[in-house]
Design a protein around this motif. Sequence first.
Motif, mmCIF file in Angstrom:
data_model
loop_
_atom_site.group_PDB
_atom_site.id
_atom_site.type_symbol
_atom_site.label_atom_id
_atom_site.label_comp_id
_atom_site.label_asym_id
_atom_site.label_seq_id
_atom_site.Cartn_x
_atom_site.Cartn_y
_atom_site.Cartn_z
ATOM 1 N N GLU A 39 2.923 1.054 1.170
ATOM 2 C CA GLU A 39 2.366 2.277 0.595
ATOM 3 C C GLU A 39 0.906 2.093 0.198
ATOM 4 N N ASP B 200 6.268 2.797 5.726
ATOM 5 C CA ASP B 200 5.834 3.013 4.339
ATOM 6 C C ASP B 200 4.388 3.499 4.288
ATOM 7 N N ARG C 228 4.074 7.161 5.504
ATOM 8 C CA ARG C 228 4.580 8.094 4.488
ATOM 9 C C ARG C 228 3.521 8.333 3.418
#
Length: 350
Positions: A60, A93, A96
């Motif tokens: 992320e 990840d 996203r």
Amino acid sequence: MTSSDPLLPERLARAITLGGPIPLSQYMGAANAHYYATRDPLGARGDFTTAPEVSQMFGELIGLWLADLWDRAGRPPARYVELGPGRGTLAADALRAMAKAGFEPPVDFVENSPTLRAAQAERVPHAEWSVDLVGLPDDAPLLVVANEFFDALPIRQLIATQEGWRERLVACQDTLFLPIAGDRSFDMIIPPDLKHAPPGSILETSPATVAIVRGLAARLLAQGGAALIVDYGYEGPAVGDTLQAVRGHAYANPFEAPGEADLTAHVDFGTLREAAEVEGLVVHGPVTQGAFLTALGIAARTEALAAAAPERADDLAADRDRLIGEEAMGELFKVIALTAPGWPVPAGFA
């Protein structure tokens, strides 16, 4: 071909018997090509665990790093590229997180393993695949990520002997492999401050690494973009034997059962930096992974995830500490960014 296929050791032994000892780089390249083509090596059931498998926070934060760079570069129609994407966990990840920031790029994976391509397709079904940098599209800037990719590239080892520096070769007796010193002198290419290292000292080089950095540079200079490289390593040149084999989450003998363990070596970030600068890229770092993730806000992300799932708070804190702790991955792992001239200074490299 199965993971228990005996043909690789037999083929290597035959090549050595017929042609003499082979360079370590040839041995390592053949072993890893077989290893990655025949299994999913990641996770508890595999041989090792990488940062994206430790925590979603790793991917992320890299996704947000990419989105921030893209935004400050003027939001060009860039492509997301990952070298050796593993199972696709990091990409999933990162994509996203990028989507939440308004950045939804097309995805290109550079991957040779059919097994890993299948795993990647489950997590990132819209990806396209190439076997090397040459196959990547040339129609847009590239935002490239390489996490624990360079450590698996073949290395050469030079060893100091009483007669001078020699290349470390791999010999065999039946299918028992062992390293030996070759006859050819390599004194002329040894850095001056290492020429008189004591016998037994080892200097590692990776022509494959330099070749890939040059390939990346050609693309980034022509198309624009950046590359983020994360790996365990050091800033060389320096002496030391970093070749290692990992099997079943434990260290193994690199010269036993080639193709059945992950062979890696620590990445020389000094060589990475010099190779990129020579080609004309702007280099940022290296910095430690701990410092990089801390600068990107891993503490705040840990708190946010813990607030949403209080029962996971201890596990999240443990994952954070594994990623940034000095005794875990935070100090050994380094991060370097390569950008095309004119692109913004990326976050995390103050």
